[in-house]
Design a protein around this motif. Structure first.
Motif, PDB file in Angstrom:
ATOM      1  N   LEU A  21      -7.157  -0.860  -7.486  1.00 41.64           N
ATOM      2  CA  LEU A  21      -5.891  -1.580  -7.622  1.00 41.64           C
ATOM      3  C   LEU A  21      -5.358  -2.025  -6.263  1.00 41.64           C
ATOM      4  O   LEU A  21      -4.884  -3.157  -6.108  1.00 41.64           O
ATOM      5  N   THR A  22      -5.434  -1.130  -5.282  1.00 39.23           N
ATOM      6  CA  THR A  22      -4.961  -1.462  -3.939  1.00 39.23           C
ATOM      7  C   THR A  22      -5.743  -2.629  -3.361  1.00 39.23           C
ATOM      8  O   THR A  22      -5.167  -3.568  -2.789  1.00 39.23           O
ATOM      9  N   GLY A  23      -7.061  -2.589  -3.520  1.00 40.31           N
ATOM     10  CA  GLY A  23      -7.896  -3.675  -3.008  1.00 40.31           C
ATOM     11  C   GLY A  23      -7.612  -4.996  -3.695  1.00 40.31           C
ATOM     12  O   GLY A  23      -7.500  -6.039  -3.039  1.00 40.31           O
ATOM     13  N   VAL A  24      -7.473  -4.966  -5.024  1.00 36.69           N
ATOM     14  CA  VAL A  24      -7.229  -6.193  -5.787  1.00 36.69           C
ATOM     15  C   VAL A  24      -5.871  -6.801  -5.430  1.00 36.69           C
ATOM     16  O   VAL A  24      -5.761  -8.015  -5.190  1.00 36.69           O
ATOM     17  N   LEU A  25      -4.828  -5.971  -5.385  1.00 32.45           N
ATOM     18  CA  LEU A  25      -3.489  -6.477  -5.061  1.00 32.45           C
ATOM     19  C   LEU A  25      -3.428  -7.011  -3.637  1.00 32.45           C
ATOM     20  O   LEU A  25      -2.785  -8.038  -3.374  1.00 32.45           O
ATOM     21  N   SER A  26      -4.085  -6.325  -2.702  1.00 32.88           N
ATOM     22  CA  SER A  26      -4.109  -6.807  -1.316  1.00 32.88           C
ATOM     23  C   SER A  26      -4.820  -8.156  -1.230  1.00 32.88           C
ATOM     24  O   SER A  26      -4.379  -9.062  -0.511  1.00 32.88           O
ATOM     25  N   LEU A  27      -5.903  -8.300  -1.976  1.00 28.90           N
ATOM     26  CA  LEU A  27      -6.642  -9.566  -1.987  1.00 28.90           C
ATOM     27  C   LEU A  27      -5.790 -10.678  -2.578  1.00 28.90           C
ATOM     28  O   LEU A  27      -5.800 -11.819  -2.066  1.00 28.90           O
ATOM     29  N   ILE A  28      -5.036 -10.371  -3.625  1.00 26.33           N
ATOM     30  CA  ILE A  28      -4.150 -11.375  -4.234  1.00 26.33           C
ATOM     31  C   ILE A  28      -3.096 -11.840  -3.231  1.00 26.33           C
ATOM     32  O   ILE A  28      -2.817 -13.036  -3.102  1.00 26.33           O
ATOM     33  N   ILE A  45       0.842  -1.201   0.000  1.00 24.66           N
ATOM     34  CA  ILE A  45       0.000   0.000   0.000  1.00 24.66           C
ATOM     35  C   ILE A  45       0.875   1.247   0.000  1.00 24.66           C
ATOM     36  O   ILE A  45       0.613   2.216  -0.723  1.00 24.66           O
ATOM     37  N   GLY A  46       1.956   1.217   0.803  1.00 24.20           N
ATOM     38  CA  GLY A  46       2.887   2.351   0.807  1.00 24.20           C
ATOM     39  C   GLY A  46       3.579   2.523  -0.531  1.00 24.20           C
ATOM     40  O   GLY A  46       3.821   3.648  -0.977  1.00 24.20           O
ATOM     41  N   GLY A  47       3.903   1.390  -1.194  1.00 33.24           N
ATOM     42  CA  GLY A  47       4.540   1.468  -2.505  1.00 33.24           C
ATOM     43  C   GLY A  47       3.630   2.083  -3.551  1.00 33.24           C
ATOM     44  O   GLY A  47       4.074   2.880  -4.382  1.00 33.24           O
ATOM     45  N   LEU A  48       2.345   1.735  -3.519  1.00 29.88           N
ATOM     46  CA  LEU A  48       1.388   2.331  -4.456  1.00 29.88           C
ATOM     47  C   LEU A  48       1.247   3.828  -4.228  1.00 29.88           C
ATOM     48  O   LEU A  48       0.905   4.577  -5.144  1.00 29.88           O
ATOM     49  N   GLN A  49       1.508   4.285  -2.991  1.00 26.19           N
ATOM     50  CA  GLN A  49       1.407   5.700  -2.653  1.00 26.19           C
ATOM     51  C   GLN A  49       2.761   6.407  -2.737  1.00 26.19           C
ATOM     52  O   GLN A  49       2.905   7.528  -2.250  1.00 26.19           O
ATOM     53  N   MET A  50       3.740   5.756  -3.349  1.00 19.54           N
ATOM     54  CA  MET A  50       5.075   6.338  -3.470  1.00 19.54           C
ATOM     55  C   MET A  50       5.019   7.674  -4.210  1.00 19.54           C
ATOM     56  O   MET A  50       4.487   7.760  -5.314  1.00 19.54           O
ATOM     57  N   PHE A  51       5.577   8.701  -3.585  1.00 18.76           N
ATOM     58  CA  PHE A  51       5.466  10.033  -4.190  1.00 18.76           C
ATOM     59  C   PHE A  51       6.671  10.922  -3.912  1.00 18.76           C
ATOM     60  O   PHE A  51       7.350  11.363  -4.840  1.00 18.76           O
TER      61      PHE A  51
END
Length: 306
Positions: free
Chosen positions: A286-293, A232-238
């Motif tokens: 995307l965050t929800g799908v990747l977390s579920l995977i 989740i932190g990686g997806l929010q990388m800024f």
């Protein structure tokens, strides 16, 4: 009857103590989330002093994001830099965690070392990025050291090559977060019953066998938590790539992340609220799908149903 009334009276205080959290959640999370989804169906732009909309356009913002091809590119950039930083981070944290929690080593100054490895997590990402930008610039000390050692003859342009920029971003993320991950893994390791290790040693198990057969399986819940939060932190990388590349995501936008792309559509002077809202919804999905995977892949039961 009196006992029942007392139970109800006590339960009332639980709901009262929950009210601050509920209020904060509604004001700062749920309402902004619903507003973002609502705005994603509208054309609403600001270009300087010119305001366009809001005009209802349905799913057009979503179709634009899918058709322009930017989302897959920036998602790939984000995942590559996250993966490059997460793998060494988790390996280093596991090594340090096993090292610090092994009573047979009898390490001295453990508190000092634990404090030192956690310190990078306290440094602002912007300061970290500026430090690396200075160190690896064309006239920076890293190039000077490499030239003095005879490794290179001319300055290497770290900021002009795709994998050097991605590598610097990954290195900074690893250095900033491996201390926090180490603390979490150490807490999980210290929670394992020492009798299990003693029984394994009596049976003749080596340190490597104990780590892979006892420590890692029992650390599974902590590892899943670390992976999910890191993802989740990686997806929010800024902040790190934003400052390191001066908001451009260069070279050739190969270090542009999803949040940088989102921020670009909300920059001062030219704001596209509807498009940014649709992009935020995509990121939420995307965050929800990747977390579920991750949960599905790492949360499989053992053969005996455990």
């Amino acid at each position: 009857m009196n006992k029942k009334s007392k139970v109800v009276r006590y339960n009332k205080w639980g709901y009262i103590f929950l009210l601050p959290f509920i209020a904060v959640f509604l004001v700062f999370q749920l309402i902004p989330l619903v507003t973002t989804i609502y705005n994603s169906f509208f054309l609403h732009m600001e270009d300087g002093l010119t305001v366009v909309g809001p005009t209802f356009i349905g799913l057009k913002n979503y179709s634009t994001i899918i058709s322009n091809g930017d989302l897959p590119k920036y998602f790939t950039n984000t995942m590559i830099m996250w993966f490059m930083g997460f793998v060494p981070q988790i390996l280093l944290s596991l090594l340090l965690g096993a090292w610090f929690t092994d009573p047979s080593l009898k390490l001295k100054f453990q508190r000092f070392f634990k404090t030192v490895i956690y310190l990078p997590n306290l440094i602002m990402a912007s300061a970290f990025a500026m430090l690396f930008f200075t160190l690896f610039s064309d006239m920076g000390p890293i190039n000077d050291i490499l030239k003095n050692l005879g490794v290179i003859k001319e300055s290497y342009q770290f900021m002009s090559h795709v994998w050097s920029v991605r590598g610097l971003v990954a290195t900074m993320n690893c250095l900033m977060w491996f201390g926090n991950t180490t603390i979490l893994l150490m807490a999980g390791m210290l929670g394992i019953d020492p009798a299990l290790f003693e029984a394994a040693q009596v049976d003749g198990a080596t340190a490597t066998q104990i780590f892979y057969k006892i420590t890692l399986p029992l650390l599974k819940p902590i590892l899943i938590y670390v992976m999910i939060t890191s993802l989740i932190g990686g997806l929010q990388m800024f902040d790190v790539p934003q400052i390191l590349t001066n908001k451009t995501g260069d070279p050739m936008r190969t270090s542009m992340t999803l949040i940088m792309y989102l921020n670009k559509n909300l920059s001062v002077g030219s704001r596209n609220y509807g498009f940014a809202g649709a992009l935020s919804v995509f990121m939420f999905i995307l965050t929800g799908v990747l977390s579920l995977i991750v949960f599905k892949v790492t949360g499989k039961d053992d053969k005996d149903g455990r």
